[in-house]
Design an enzyme around this catalytic site. Structure first.
Site, PDB file in Angstrom:
ATOM      1  N   SER A  20     -25.008  -5.262  -6.389  1.00 24.70           N
ATOM      2  CA  SER A  20     -25.107  -4.168  -5.420  1.00 24.70           C
ATOM      3  C   SER A  20     -25.261  -2.814  -6.088  1.00 24.70           C
ATOM      4  O   SER A  20     -25.579  -1.826  -5.423  1.00 24.70           O
ATOM      5  CB  SER A  20     -23.854  -4.147  -4.539  1.00 24.70           C
ATOM      6  OG  SER A  20     -22.721  -3.752  -5.305  1.00 24.70           O
ATOM      7  N   GLY A  21     -24.989  -2.735  -7.377  1.00 26.14           N
ATOM      8  CA  GLY A  21     -24.975  -1.448  -8.063  1.00 26.14           C
ATOM      9  C   GLY A  21     -23.597  -0.838  -8.129  1.00 26.14           C
ATOM     10  O   GLY A  21     -23.394   0.199  -8.763  1.00 26.14           O
ATOM     11  N   GLY A  22     -22.615  -1.491  -7.480  1.00 26.27           N
ATOM     12  CA  GLY A  22     -21.237  -1.041  -7.547  1.00 26.27           C
ATOM     13  C   GLY A  22     -20.552  -1.544  -8.804  1.00 26.27           C
ATOM     14  O   GLY A  22     -21.091  -2.366  -9.552  1.00 26.27           O
ATOM     15  N   VAL A  23     -19.354  -1.056  -9.027  1.00 26.03           N
ATOM     16  CA  VAL A  23     -18.604  -1.412 -10.235  1.00 26.03           C
ATOM     17  C   VAL A  23     -18.297  -2.901 -10.272  1.00 26.03           C
ATOM     18  O   VAL A  23     -18.489  -3.568 -11.302  1.00 26.03           O
ATOM     19  CB  VAL A  23     -17.299  -0.591 -10.313  1.00 26.03           C
ATOM     20  CG1 VAL A  23     -16.453  -1.038 -11.501  1.00 26.03           C
ATOM     21  CG2 VAL A  23     -17.607   0.895 -10.422  1.00 26.03           C
ATOM     22  N   ASP A  24     -17.838  -3.467  -9.151  1.00 24.10           N
ATOM     23  CA  ASP A  24     -17.377  -4.848  -9.141  1.00 24.10           C
ATOM     24  C   ASP A  24     -18.490  -5.829  -9.502  1.00 24.10           C
ATOM     25  O   ASP A  24     -18.339  -6.659 -10.412  1.00 24.10           O
ATOM     26  CB  ASP A  24     -16.802  -5.212  -7.768  1.00 24.10           C
ATOM     27  CG  ASP A  24     -15.798  -4.194  -7.277  1.00 24.10           C
ATOM     28  OD1 ASP A  24     -15.157  -3.547  -8.132  1.00 24.10           O
ATOM     29  OD2 ASP A  24     -15.647  -4.043  -6.054  1.00 24.10           O
ATOM     30  N   SER A  25     -19.607  -5.749  -8.787  1.00 28.72           N
ATOM     31  CA  SER A  25     -20.687  -6.704  -9.049  1.00 28.72           C
ATOM     32  C   SER A  25     -21.298  -6.470 -10.425  1.00 28.72           C
ATOM     33  O   SER A  25     -21.730  -7.422 -11.088  1.00 28.72           O
ATOM     34  CB  SER A  25     -21.766  -6.606  -7.966  1.00 28.72           C
ATOM     35  OG  SER A  25     -22.397  -5.346  -7.967  1.00 28.72           O
ATOM     36  N   GLU A  31       7.568  -4.772  -6.692  1.00 26.24           N
ATOM     37  CA  GLU A  31       6.156  -4.738  -7.070  1.00 26.24           C
ATOM     38  C   GLU A  31       5.407  -3.535  -6.530  1.00 26.24           C
ATOM     39  O   GLU A  31       4.317  -3.202  -7.026  1.00 26.24           O
ATOM     40  CB  GLU A  31       5.454  -6.034  -6.625  1.00 26.24           C
ATOM     41  CG  GLU A  31       5.258  -6.191  -5.131  1.00 26.24           C
ATOM     42  CD  GLU A  31       6.430  -6.844  -4.414  1.00 26.24           C
ATOM     43  OE1 GLU A  31       6.218  -7.393  -3.318  1.00 26.24           O
ATOM     44  OE2 GLU A  31       7.561  -6.804  -4.951  1.00 26.24           O
ATOM     45  N   HIS A  48      11.307  -4.766  -2.611  1.00 26.32           N
ATOM     46  CA  HIS A  48      10.036  -5.150  -3.247  1.00 26.32           C
ATOM     47  C   HIS A  48       9.818  -4.328  -4.524  1.00 26.32           C
ATOM     48  O   HIS A  48       9.340  -3.189  -4.460  1.00 26.32           O
ATOM     49  CB  HIS A  48       8.873  -4.936  -2.279  1.00 26.32           C
ATOM     50  CG  HIS A  48       8.831  -5.931  -1.178  1.00 26.32           C
ATOM     51  ND1 HIS A  48       8.091  -7.091  -1.245  1.00 26.32           N
ATOM     52  CD2 HIS A  48       9.464  -5.967   0.021  1.00 26.32           C
ATOM     53  CE1 HIS A  48       8.256  -7.790  -0.131  1.00 26.32           C
ATOM     54  NE2 HIS A  48       9.092  -7.129   0.648  1.00 26.32           N
ATOM     55  N   CYS A  65      12.643 -10.628  -1.501  1.00 25.98           N
ATOM     56  CA  CYS A  65      12.659 -10.569  -0.043  1.00 25.98           C
ATOM     57  C   CYS A  65      12.761 -11.978   0.549  1.00 25.98           C
ATOM     58  O   CYS A  65      13.790 -12.629   0.398  1.00 25.98           O
ATOM     59  CB  CYS A  65      11.434  -9.804   0.456  1.00 25.98           C
ATOM     60  SG  CYS A  65      11.579  -9.248   2.179  1.00 25.98           S
ATOM     61  N   TYR A  66      11.709 -12.489   1.200  1.00 21.64           N
ATOM     62  CA  TYR A  66      11.761 -13.848   1.732  1.00 21.64           C
ATOM     63  C   TYR A  66      12.046 -14.847   0.614  1.00 21.64           C
ATOM     64  O   TYR A  66      12.735 -15.858   0.827  1.00 21.64           O
ATOM     65  CB  TYR A  66      10.443 -14.206   2.424  1.00 21.64           C
ATOM     66  CG  TYR A  66      10.459 -15.590   3.045  1.00 21.64           C
ATOM     67  CD1 TYR A  66      10.864 -15.774   4.366  1.00 21.64           C
ATOM     68  CD2 TYR A  66      10.072 -16.708   2.307  1.00 21.64           C
ATOM     69  CE1 TYR A  66      10.898 -17.037   4.931  1.00 21.64           C
ATOM     70  CE2 TYR A  66      10.090 -17.976   2.873  1.00 21.64           C
ATOM     71  CZ  TYR A  66      10.507 -18.139   4.181  1.00 21.64           C
ATOM     72  OH  TYR A  66      10.544 -19.401   4.742  1.00 21.64           O
ATOM     73  N   LYS A  90      -9.206  -3.106  -8.520  1.00 16.64           N
ATOM     74  CA  LYS A  90     -10.297  -2.234  -8.937  1.00 16.64           C
ATOM     75  C   LYS A  90     -10.041  -1.565 -10.282  1.00 16.64           C
ATOM     76  O   LYS A  90     -10.936  -1.517 -11.138  1.00 16.64           O
ATOM     77  CB  LYS A  90     -10.536  -1.169  -7.855  1.00 16.64           C
ATOM     78  CG  LYS A  90     -11.613  -0.146  -8.187  1.00 16.64           C
ATOM     79  CD  LYS A  90     -13.001  -0.723  -8.096  1.00 16.64           C
ATOM     80  CE  LYS A  90     -13.383  -0.905  -6.646  1.00 16.64           C
ATOM     81  NZ  LYS A  90     -14.811  -1.317  -6.516  1.00 16.64           N
ATOM     82  N   GLY A 132       7.347 -12.798   2.323  1.00 22.18           N
ATOM     83  CA  GLY A 132       6.520 -13.481   3.303  1.00 22.18           C
ATOM     84  C   GLY A 132       6.879 -13.046   4.709  1.00 22.18           C
ATOM     85  O   GLY A 132       7.936 -12.443   4.938  1.00 22.18           O
TER      86      GLY A 132
END
Length: 518
Positions: free
Chosen positions: A230-235, A178, A176, A83-84, A375, A56
């Site tokens: 939208s035609g994108g991968v996500d939507s 990750e 970190h 870390c924090y 993604k 953080g």
């Protein structure tokens, strides 16, 4: 959720909190992010098999800095503080943290064995080399360890780069694990899950798809959903998930805001046909371009696009007979850059039109099945749902479209020029082997520079070419294309796009830059 084991990540505001959850999921264990302000009772209610405290931006001795209640350690589950998170553990258990003489940012050499022989046998470090490269990002460090802890690893300027409790359950690392820059980070997290916590892997893309469909059914019930497609991968993946859950209760809407790339409308229609989605197309380009006229500030542009999207969807939903829900393909990078995803103290980077740019008084409730995925995880889910591989590799494109790829004011002429230049960039790169590339596109830069066309002097705008490599979009490195490819891109833009007199190449990494310019 139906999984056997669950890890909770307490979010203290790190920009890489979701990467922790991502790594845990990659290792086959369900992971949930909760605010660091969650009560011990709420945390216990999740029945976690292990806890991870994120990093953080605060210092533990700052006024109002997030704190850990001592009662959390009474749960007697394995804990890793990062870390924090390690510093908060230290303070909560009676140790002391101070400002370091030497702050550490970036790659550092870590010695994974303590100078104290009694602290060297730590399961968390099983399989790690004596010297490892890790990623640091801190200005504070441990001055005095809590009772029962011993120091583990160290760097040249950080004597307590890890700490470990005598019973083997509680651990802290100053670095970190990750992030991909910590070479053995995934091995360390694997040790936490399978050697310290003794969990069993049970989270897969299959299980995510199955659980998401069940969750959407419960959430939507008999309601109707309009989906921003939208035609994108996500939507497209989100729409397919929602349709699998509720069938004809879903109607997809493509809003042509005049800020799209060449070929986007055709891509939307292809997706709808392939997935058997009901699709309505709305031409709202004049509405969006009029509202953006004279606006040059990036955050304002994003908020205008977000507001107008909702207005158009609500109006179209009413025309179609009403809908209680709005489906979106929101991903975690959108969320983490716009606001704290789990109620924690994350700093806002920018407002995405579908998150921080949404109006507060919208009437529809959101359905966002991909909200905590990256993604590449979405692409895996899309493959599981049967979407074509070539489609799943389609270039990411921001919801505000060219509004955030045109620096300064947006108008129809600039959109037209950028659309031409962007097509050239994509055509030339896609004619080569480009599987290693995450994203490649053009930006319109309204900086007038002198050009020579024939024998005449001419002023024109600039196009910036942006090409990056990335694993998840949270961090990215710029990529140097082959000189011949760059030469073709530059030559074609300068010859085929009237009004452009200069082509530039972006050599900025994320961080400190973002992938998009605005």
């Amino acid at each position: 959720m139906g999984f056997l084991d669950k890890v909770l990540v307490l979010d203290f505001g790190s920009q890489t909190t979701q990467l922790i959850a991502r790594r845990v999921r990659e290792l086959g264990v369900q992971c949930l992010i909760v605010p660091c302000t969650s009560s011990v009772e709420a945390i216990q209610g999740h029945n976690p098999a292990a806890l991870i405290f994120s990093g953080g931006p605060a210092s533990v001795d700052d006024v109002g800095a997030p704190e850990l209640p001592a009662a959390i350690f009474e749960l007697r589950v394995p804990i890793l503080g990062i870390c924090y998170g390690m510093q908060a553990m230290t303070k909560a258990l009676g140790g002391q943290v101070q400002r370091a003489l030497h702050a550490e940012f970036g790659a550092r050499a870590l010695t994974t064995r303590s100078k104290d022989p009694s602290a060297t046998a730590v399961a968390l470090f099983d399989g790690l080399s004596l010297e490892e490269t890790v990623w640091m990002s801190h200005q504070d460090q441990i001055l005095r360890l809590p009772d029962g802890f011993r120091a583990g690893a160290h760097t040249a300027t950080c004597p307590v780069a890890s700490m470990h409790h005598a019973d083997g359950l509680w651990h802290g690392v100053q670095f970190h694990p990750e992030v991909t820059h910590t070479k053995a980070g995934k091995r360390l997290l694997s040790n936490l899950l399978f050697k310290v916590a003794r969990l069993k892997p049970s989270w897969t893309t299959d299980s995510f798809v199955e659980e998401s469909i069940k969750r959407i059914k419960r959430e939507v019930g008999q309601g109707r959903v309009v989906m921003a497609l939208s035609g994108g991968v996500d939507s497209s993946v989100a729409a397919t998930l929602i349709q699998r859950a509720i069938g004809d209760q879903l109607t997809c809407i493509f809003v042509d805001h005049g800020l799209c790339r060449a070929g986007d409308l055709e891509a939307v229609q292809a997706v709808a046909n392939a997935a058997n989605l009901k699709l309505h197309i709305v031409d709202a380009s004049e509405l969006f371009l009029s509202a953006l006229r004279g606006v040059s500030e990036a955050e304002q542009k994003r908020k205008i696009v977000g507001r107008l999207f909702i207005e158009v969807f609500e109006k179209e939903a009413e025309r179609l007979g009403g809908a209680e829900f709005l489906g979106q393909g929101t991903l975690y990078p959108d969320v983490i850059e716009s606001l704290s995803p789990a109620g924690g103290p994350s700093a806002r980077i920018k407002s995405h039109h579908n998150v921080g740019g949404l109006p507060e008084n919208m009437r529809m409730r959101l359905v966002e099945p991909l909200r905590e995925l990256f993604k590449d995880e979405v692409r895996k889910a899309g493959a599981q749902l049967g979407l074509p591989t070539n489609f799943l590799k389609r270039q990411p494109f921001p919801g505000p479209g060219f509004a955030v790829r045109i620096a300064g004011e947006v108008n129809q002429e600039r959109c037209h020029l950028l659309r031409q230049a962007d097509s050239i960039v994509r055509e030339e790169i896609e004619s080569q082997e480009h599987s290693h590339l995450w994203q490649y596109f053009a930006i319109y830069l309204p900086v007038q520079s002198v050009g020579v066309m024939g024998d005449g002097r001419r002023l024109g705008a600039s196009i910036v070419v942006r090409v990056v490599e990335s694993e998840d979009g949270m961090t990215a490195d710029w990529c140097l294309l082959d000189r011949a490819v760059l030469a073709r891109i530059s030559n074609r833009i300068l010859n085929e796009v009237s009004g452009i007199t200069r082509v530039l190449y972006d050599v900025s990494s994320k961080p400190p830059a973002t992938i998009e310019w605005e």
